[in-house]
Design an enzyme around this catalytic site. Sequence first.
Site, mmCIF file in Angstrom:
data_model
loop_
_atom_site.group_PDB
_atom_site.id
_atom_site.type_symbol
_atom_site.label_atom_id
_atom_site.label_comp_id
_atom_site.label_asym_id
_atom_site.label_seq_id
_atom_site.Cartn_x
_atom_site.Cartn_y
_atom_site.Cartn_z
ATOM 1 N N HIS A 90 0.976 -1.286 -0.050
ATOM 2 C CA HIS A 90 -0.129 0.116 -0.012
ATOM 3 C C HIS A 90 0.777 1.216 0.178
ATOM 4 O O HIS A 90 0.357 2.229 0.367
ATOM 5 C CB HIS A 90 -0.995 0.097 1.238
ATOM 6 C CG HIS A 90 -2.025 -0.904 1.109
ATOM 7 N ND1 HIS A 90 -3.182 -0.567 0.521
ATOM 8 C CD2 HIS A 90 -2.162 -2.372 1.261
ATOM 9 C CE1 HIS A 90 -3.997 -1.640 0.405
ATOM 10 N NE2 HIS A 90 -3.172 -2.647 0.807
ATOM 11 N N THR A 91 1.992 1.086 -0.461
ATOM 12 C CA THR A 91 2.987 2.216 -0.671
ATOM 13 C C THR A 91 2.751 2.727 -2.167
ATOM 14 O O THR A 91 3.180 3.956 -2.544
ATOM 15 C CB THR A 91 4.471 1.812 -0.495
ATOM 16 O OG1 THR A 91 4.664 0.850 -1.010
ATOM 17 C CG2 THR A 91 4.586 1.644 1.179
ATOM 18 N N ASP A 92 2.532 2.070 -3.074
ATOM 19 C CA ASP A 92 2.545 2.434 -4.597
ATOM 20 C C ASP A 92 1.463 3.493 -4.876
ATOM 21 O O ASP A 92 1.919 4.490 -5.495
ATOM 22 C CB ASP A 92 2.253 1.269 -5.639
ATOM 23 C CG ASP A 92 0.842 0.620 -5.611
ATOM 24 O OD1 ASP A 92 0.193 0.854 -4.639
ATOM 25 O OD2 ASP A 92 0.418 -0.235 -6.346
ATOM 26 N N SER A 110 -11.363 -18.135 -23.069
ATOM 27 C CA SER A 110 -10.659 -18.335 -21.800
ATOM 28 C C SER A 110 -11.097 -19.828 -21.156
ATOM 29 O O SER A 110 -11.979 -20.112 -21.027
ATOM 30 C CB SER A 110 -11.018 -17.436 -20.690
ATOM 31 O OG SER A 110 -10.898 -17.970 -19.467
ATOM 32 N N GLY A 119 -7.794 -14.498 -7.488
ATOM 33 C CA GLY A 119 -8.342 -14.207 -6.149
ATOM 34 C C GLY A 119 -7.352 -14.576 -5.049
ATOM 35 O O GLY A 119 -7.857 -14.715 -4.058
ATOM 36 N N SER A 134 -4.941 -10.563 -12.500
ATOM 37 C CA SER A 134 -5.501 -9.796 -13.563
ATOM 38 C C SER A 134 -4.442 -8.756 -14.156
ATOM 39 O O SER A 134 -4.444 -8.596 -15.379
ATOM 40 C CB SER A 134 -6.404 -8.739 -12.676
ATOM 41 O OG SER A 134 -5.919 -8.219 -11.412
ATOM 42 N N GLU A 160 -7.270 -1.133 -15.954
ATOM 43 C CA GLU A 160 -7.835 -1.663 -14.823
ATOM 44 C C GLU A 160 -8.682 -0.722 -14.046
ATOM 45 O O GLU A 160 -9.778 -0.738 -13.412
ATOM 46 C CB GLU A 160 -6.696 -2.270 -13.828
ATOM 47 C CG GLU A 160 -7.093 -2.900 -12.581
ATOM 48 C CD GLU A 160 -6.677 -4.083 -12.298
ATOM 49 O OE1 GLU A 160 -5.660 -4.638 -13.012
ATOM 50 O OE2 GLU A 160 -6.767 -4.728 -11.070
ATOM 51 N N ASP A 181 1.658 -3.739 -9.466
ATOM 52 C CA ASP A 181 1.239 -4.832 -10.210
ATOM 53 C C ASP A 181 1.605 -5.005 -11.557
ATOM 54 O O ASP A 181 2.426 -6.175 -12.198
ATOM 55 C CB ASP A 181 -0.099 -5.438 -10.082
ATOM 56 C CG ASP A 181 -0.652 -5.539 -8.780
ATOM 57 O OD1 ASP A 181 0.295 -5.607 -7.609
ATOM 58 O OD2 ASP A 181 -1.672 -5.623 -8.190
HETATM 59 C C1 GLA Z 1 -2.976 -4.520 -4.874
HETATM 60 C C2 GLA Z 1 -2.837 -3.315 -5.853
HETATM 61 C C3 GLA Z 1 -1.502 -2.782 -6.011
HETATM 62 C C4 GLA Z 1 -1.004 -2.415 -4.522
HETATM 63 C C5 GLA Z 1 -1.208 -3.519 -3.440
HETATM 64 C C6 GLA Z 1 -0.828 -3.491 -2.114
HETATM 65 O O1 GLA Z 1 -2.282 -5.627 -5.390
HETATM 66 O O2 GLA Z 1 -3.152 -3.913 -7.011
HETATM 67 O O3 GLA Z 1 -1.635 -1.624 -6.511
HETATM 68 O O4 GLA Z 1 -1.661 -1.407 -4.047
HETATM 69 O O5 GLA Z 1 -2.633 -4.028 -3.672
HETATM 70 O O6 GLA Z 1 0.400 -3.100 -1.749
#
Ligand code: GLA
Length: 389
Positions: free
Chosen positions: A40-42, A73, A128, A134, A166, A178
């Site tokens: 949760h730093t991005d 798919s 999931g 994704s 996305e 990601d």
């Molecule tokens: C998910 C989001 C990322 C990032 C993480 C937490 O994977 O897709 O962008 O924020 O949570 O680090």
Amino acid sequence: MTNPTGDVAERATAGFQREYGTEPAGRWAAPGRVNLIGEHTDYNDGFVLPFALPLRTVAAADRQDGERWTVWSELSGETITFGADEVAEPGQVTGWGAYVAGVVWALREAGHPVPGARLAIASDVPLGSGLSSSAALEAAVLAALLDLGGLELPAERQPRLAQRAENVYVGAPTGIMDQSAVIRCRAGHALFLDCRDESVEHIPFDLDAAGLAVLVIDSRAPHRHADGEYAARRKSCEAAAEALGVPALRDVSVDQLDAALARLDDEETRRRVRHVVTEDQRVLDTVALLRAGRVRDIGPLLTASHVSMRDDFEITVPEIDTAVEAALAAGALGARMTGGGFGGCVLALVHADRADAVADAVTAAYAERGFTAPGTVPVLPAPGATRLD
Ligand code: GLA
């Protein structure tokens, strides 16, 4: 959901042949990822350190005349088709197809003449589980369409485009980690990414040489309100940055943390800020240790990251905490949840010869608490998205 067996690239090819009655023009692969540290730093313009997994999504594809896209798919067993109208505005194609249509939409919106195409998708990246299935789908489709159309888009600009698919087409407010990981990672390395300017450094992460392994533990915890909680965390970080008068929480250093916290009047917001600011520092400290070849020493930073996610950011669940505790009790050097939270996977840094014992200990702890048995797999850093042939 079926449990496909056999090589994933061969499954994509077989699906293509069966659905379209001909050979694909090529096959493109993109991996899932785990994040070693930096959660949760991005979206706070901070630092992350993911690496790509040896589990991949493969798109077998060929080019077609006209503006029409047909996609089979393996996972759903269905074939969807959409045209220019459905990618004129976000939101027309839904479900798994939205990730494919989103990439077509984002490319067209950026001015690229996207060729019509037929695609067949197969994947070993579990859905999931927080391993970026994704982003893997987006990146495999993007790589296929770029090549089929002879379109020029440098690798460093591809993550933003896939992220737009996305964020805007699918409607999930995720950060840049990601897509960057699945597109830009290299085998044997972790990707040190500065999410503000997207500069990267490939940090050697040689587990074998250190006699270590990373064990990925799928908590099998059902995702509990993950989307809403993710959006709420993001909002709270953005509100805190505004209250502190900085562009993003990345602009608060650990030295400034106490002063910053004193200026916030809400205890919950203070905890959120403390997680992000200390987590950025833990990424920098981890990178410093890895640069110095001290892989074993990063364990305590991983565990500290978990404690921060559990107590300050409040994004873990009982299954996840159980996996971390059991792994540490069984001798893991460090362990933490990886990914967005509320379920998903844990990673544990272990001595290679202890990997089985740690996996068994986590399985036993789960059985004791009556949780669905976890999945466990040792992984090594794999390459990012690529054309196979
Ligand atoms: C998910 C989001 C990322 C990032 C993480 C937490 O994977 O897709 O962008 O924020 O949570 O680090």
